[in-house]
Design an enzyme around this catalytic site. Structure first.
Site, short mmCIF file in Angstrom:
data_model
loop_
_atom_site.label_atom_id
_atom_site.label_comp_id
_atom_site.label_asym_id
_atom_site.label_seq_id
_atom_site.Cartn_x
_atom_site.Cartn_y
_atom_site.Cartn_z
N CYS A 297 -3.09 11.55 3.40
CA CYS A 297 -3.38 10.64 2.28
C CYS A 297 -3.10 11.30 0.94
CB CYS A 297 -4.84 10.19 2.31
SG CYS A 297 -5.19 8.86 3.47
N HIS B 82 -4.76 1.66 7.12
CA HIS B 82 -3.35 1.95 6.87
C HIS B 82 -2.71 2.47 8.15
CE1 HIS B 82 -4.43 2.76 2.40
NE2 HIS B 82 -3.89 1.56 2.51
N GLU C 190 0.81 -1.22 0.00
CA GLU C 190 0.00 0.00 0.00
C GLU C 190 0.85 1.27 0.00
OE1 GLU C 190 -3.69 0.02 0.23
OE2 GLU C 190 -3.31 -2.01 -0.51
#
Length: 446
Positions: A370, A252, A176
């Site tokens: 993000c 995450h 990720e």
């Protein structure tokens, strides 16, 4: 040997198909706002305003472009044929969930774009990039090829930059990107410690793992990237995320921890073995002392941390200390707002908190952190970056006008099948690659 270097932030420009399809199982905000009507224009302008605000404060601010969506090449690979209009109509009729997936603007969250290792840490003295395969989610697993093209167009000089393909797109090597990676150091140009946080061990079914939501990052993926980037043991730490946090919606690590310089800001439920993680970092961090700021669950329950995206804030080096750039939601959740006031008053390394409005992104489950990919660059490396990718006053004005010209202010799921939308996206992106000097990075341009 330390060189002068800066940490640049490359933010993802929100794409014209920004919508709320609720595609990300395990992301609480994404599921909570499914099928709401979005405002792509507002989302893009909010992102640009955040970039401009930081650039005006002197931070090195770059831009990563959105992707072509709906992605017709993916639909053709899946057996759909005919004109673009025919394909859109057929997929909308037969498989609306698939149309939503190939229309996602999720590439805006460039913390997932790649893992980046600075030249001070790597064996060959170059900055290394590995695009994330994002194999846990179909709508994101189709991103890495164009992401790689974008990164190669921006960081093109092979004397300074090394590019790797994404890892194999299988569950065992789920990656990720920088959302599960952070770097701690005495100075950006000095050798640092790269912290890789994983959710599960793929080749050990008996290892601890979440039971409600999937763990998207594997230890094996993190180890592979460390090898590809030429990181010696002295520059890397592998730590497992707490499975309980993943099951609480922390999909995450950057939703529960953030680090910069010698400061690590984290929730007590961030790591499965907190003591071991901190000890491993301290054993490798040279030239400075680690400032570990632990937020207790008694002060900020994990549910409030997830709802506010407290830890998905940008932690930025500032004169006299650190600046924490938080989403507006942090001031709307009482426990978090109170904690932030105490944090600033404590006299610790985080000296200031500033609020940023990124509500359109937050509704889909992405905060300020993000939206950015951090790239540490020496002065020489910074000069080697494609100049069109740096945000300047002139480029900000051009991009704002570009968004106003091309983006809709309302987008629903039904609009995704509109062939006019696809034409609008391609026209906009073709113009954008010219504005940023990226060349032909999109499939429709090649």
């Amino acid at each position: 040997m330390s060189q002068h270097a800066v940490e640049a932030n490359f933010d993802g420009l929100v794409g014209p198909t920004h919508n709320y399809a609720g595609l990300s199982w395990g992301n609480v905000a994404s599921k909570a706002n499914v099928h709401a009507v979005s405002n792509p224009r507002e989302a893009a302008l909010q992102g640009l305003a955040k970039m401009k605000r930081l650039a005006d404060r002197g931070y090195a601010q770059g831009i990563l472009p959105p992707h072509e969506r709906p992605h017709l090449p993916t639909l053709r690979r899946l057996g759909y044929a005919g004109t673009d209009t025919d394909i859109l109509a057929k997929v909308a009729r037969e498989a609306p969930a698939l149309l939503a997936a190939v229309s996602s603007a999720s590439a805006m969250w460039t913390a997932n774009a790649a893992t980046v290792s600075p030249s001070a840490d790597t064996s060959d003295g170059r900055v290394h990039f590995t695009p994330a395969n994002l194999s846990a989610k179909f709508h994101r697993a189709i991103e890495h090829e164009v992401t790689g093209r974008s990164l190669r167009a921006i960081f093109a000089d092979e004397r300074y930059f090394a590019h790797h393909p994404a890892l194999p797109s299988v569950a065992h090597f789920g990656d990720e990107g920088a959302a599960n990676h952070t770097r701690l150091c005495a100075g950006y140009g000095a050798p640092g410690v790269e912290l890789f946080v994983y959710g599960r061990v793929a080749f050990n079914e008996d290892a601890p793992a979440p039971t409600r939501f999937p763990a998207r990052q594997t230890l094996e993926a993190s180890q592979a990237i460390a090898r590809l980037h030429g990181l010696a043991d002295a520059h890397r730490v592998f730590a497992q995320q707490n499975p309980a946090a993943i099951d609480a919606g922390v999909f995450h690590n950057d939703v529960i921890a953030v680090g910069n310089g010698n400061t690590l800001f984290y929730h007590e439920l961030a790591f499965l073995d907190e003591a071991r993680t901190l000890a491993d970092i301290r054993a490798r961090l040279t030239g400075t002392e680690l400032h570990a700021i632990r937020v207790d669950a008694a002060e900020v329950p994990i549910e409030d941390a997830v709802a506010s995206y407290l830890f998905n804030s940008q932690l930025l080096e500032a004169p006299g200390g650190m600046l924490l750039a938080v989403p507006g939601e942090c001031r709307e959740v009482a426990s978090v707002s109170r904690y932030l006031d105490r944090l600033v008053a404590s006299g610790g390394p985080i000296q200031a908190v500033e609020v940023f409005d990124v509500k359109q992104s937050m509704k889909n489950g992405g905060g300020p952190a993000c939206l950015r990919l951090r790239v540490v660059l020496t002065d020489e490396e910074r000069q080697a970056v494609n100049p069109g990718a740096w945000l300047t006053d002139a480029l900000y004005a051009k991009l704002t006008a570009w968004v106003e010209r091309h983006y809709r202010d309302r987008l629903s799921q039904d609009d995704l099948a509109d062939p006019k939308l696809l034409d609008e996206v391609r026209t906009a992106l073709d113009e954008l690659t010219g504005l940023l000097g990226l060349g032909s990075i999109y499939d429709f341009q090649r």
